[in-house]
Write a protein that holds these residues in place. Structure first.
Motif, PDB file in Angstrom:
ATOM      1  N   THR A 198      43.231 -36.567  16.795  1.00  0.00           N
ATOM      2  CA  THR A 198      42.821 -35.173  16.995  1.00  0.00           C
ATOM      3  C   THR A 198      41.320 -35.066  16.769  1.00  0.00           C
ATOM      4  N   LYS A 199      40.755 -33.984  17.228  1.00  0.00           N
ATOM      5  CA  LYS A 199      39.319 -33.767  17.034  1.00  0.00           C
ATOM      6  C   LYS A 199      38.979 -33.787  15.556  1.00  0.00           C
ATOM      7  N   VAL A 200      39.820 -33.161  14.730  1.00  0.00           N
ATOM      8  CA  VAL A 200      39.564 -33.111  13.283  1.00  0.00           C
ATOM      9  C   VAL A 200      39.622 -34.507  12.685  1.00  0.00           C
ATOM     10  N   GLN A 201      40.637 -35.284  13.065  1.00  0.00           N
ATOM     11  CA  GLN A 201      40.777 -36.636  12.525  1.00  0.00           C
ATOM     12  C   GLN A 201      39.603 -37.526  12.938  1.00  0.00           C
ATOM     13  N   THR A 203      36.565 -36.620  13.895  1.00  0.00           N
ATOM     14  CA  THR A 203      35.320 -36.171  13.270  1.00  0.00           C
ATOM     15  C   THR A 203      35.239 -36.648  11.825  1.00  0.00           C
ATOM     16  N   ARG A 204      36.344 -36.537  11.110  1.00  0.00           N
ATOM     17  CA  ARG A 204      36.373 -36.967   9.707  1.00  0.00           C
ATOM     18  C   ARG A 204      36.136 -38.474   9.598  1.00  0.00           C
ATOM     19  N   ALA A 205      36.746 -39.262  10.472  1.00  0.00           N
ATOM     20  CA  ALA A 205      36.587 -40.719  10.435  1.00  0.00           C
ATOM     21  C   ALA A 205      35.131 -41.115  10.659  1.00  0.00           C
ATOM     22  N   GLN A 207      32.435 -39.209  10.070  1.00  0.00           N
ATOM     23  CA  GLN A 207      31.627 -38.747   8.936  1.00  0.00           C
ATOM     24  C   GLN A 207      31.817 -39.640   7.709  1.00  0.00           C
ATOM     25  N   GLN A 208      33.026 -40.132   7.503  1.00  0.00           N
ATOM     26  CA  GLN A 208      33.281 -41.004   6.354  1.00  0.00           C
ATOM     27  C   GLN A 208      32.531 -42.329   6.463  1.00  0.00           C
ATOM     28  N   THR A 212      27.084 -39.299  12.257  1.00  0.00           N
ATOM     29  CA  THR A 212      27.101 -37.880  12.636  1.00  0.00           C
ATOM     30  C   THR A 212      27.903 -37.710  13.919  1.00  0.00           C
ATOM     31  N   ALA A 213      28.887 -36.819  13.871  1.00  0.00           N
ATOM     32  CA  ALA A 213      29.759 -36.594  15.028  1.00  0.00           C
ATOM     33  C   ALA A 213      29.212 -35.456  15.894  1.00  0.00           C
TER      34      ALA A 213
END
Length: 252
Positions: A198-201, A203-205, A207-208, A212-213
């Protein structure tokens, strides 16, 4: 004593028995007389005859942090002998002060026994911290009463988050000094495969990983808000902080 008394009184002299506290011989052992044997004396003269009072058990006092002069005087006044004086590193004892004794404080010793003194060099022994985690290095340096300054060391050859080296290096360093500790951080980051996240998943990956996404929507057969791909593509090595474009399905 009885035999000595009989011999002296047989010579028409007066026997006086006295203890010899300086002797380490077993209690009751003859040590010397005054006048000494063979001396010509008047009849009925008093002869002082000394017998060992026996070895006296003493206790080594706590001398940590005392000056060398004070420690030597303390031991000498007790009837002990100061032997060699050796130096060693210490995290908490000032330079030239006593770190410990041998025998150790509290030990039972006999009068006249030799005691070795250890004095502080004013340095501490910094261990080799290579490969330790940041927390392990911080604890080791704190235990030595030193100050740690942590710095990034960008490298792909060491485990991220571990010590690559210190400045100064392992060995003797001044008490209460600062140590620069270099911690491995990735020189490059490998972009993972985010397909179908997903977009959220996604983006988080990104950033971790310290990247920068940036989101761009595209037409796709994938469900809405699913990751189609990235730019640069998965498997590419990039510098930390780089921008990674996530192509996201708009569901059309």
């Amino acid at each position: 004593p009885d035999l000595a008394k009989a011999q002296i009184e047989a010579a028409n002299l007066v026997f006086e028995q006295l203890p010899d506290p300086a002797s380490n011989l077993p209690s009751g052992t003859y040590t010397h007389s005054d006048p000494a044997g063979g001396t010509q004396v008047d009849p009925r003269s008093t002869v002082k005859v000394y017998f060992s009072a026996g070895p006296e058990n003493l206790k080594i006092p706590e001398l940590k942090n005392a000056t060398q002069d004070l420690a030597q005087k303390t031991l000498t006044d007790m009837g002990l002998t100061v032997g060699s004086v050796k130096s060693e590193d210490s995290p908490d004892v000032n330079k030239d002060c006593i770190t410990r004794t041998d025998p150790a404080s509290g030990s039972a010793v006999q009068r006249g026994q030799t005691v070795t003194l250890y004095i502080s060099t004013g340095n501490v022994k910094l261990p080799d911290l290579t490969g330790k985690t940041r927390d392990e290095a911080a604890q080791a340096i704190q235990d030595l009463h030193l100050t740690a300054n942590f710095l990034d060391d960008k490298t792909d050859n060491e485990t991220p988050g571990t010590v690559t080296h210190t400045n100064p290096g392992a060995g003797s360093v001044p008490q209460n000094s600062a140590v620069a500790v270099y911690i491995a951080v990735p020189k490059t980051v490998t972009i993972p495969d985010l397909s179908n996240m997903t977009k959220v998943q996604g983006t988080r990956a990104i950033q971790q990983l310290g990247l920068t996404a940036q989101i761009e929507y595209q037409d796709s057969d994938l469900a809405k808000d699913r990751v189609i791909g990235t730019s640069p593509v998965a498997g590419t090595k990039v510098n930390p902080g780089s921008v990674v474009i996530l192509y996201i399905s708009n569901g059309s």
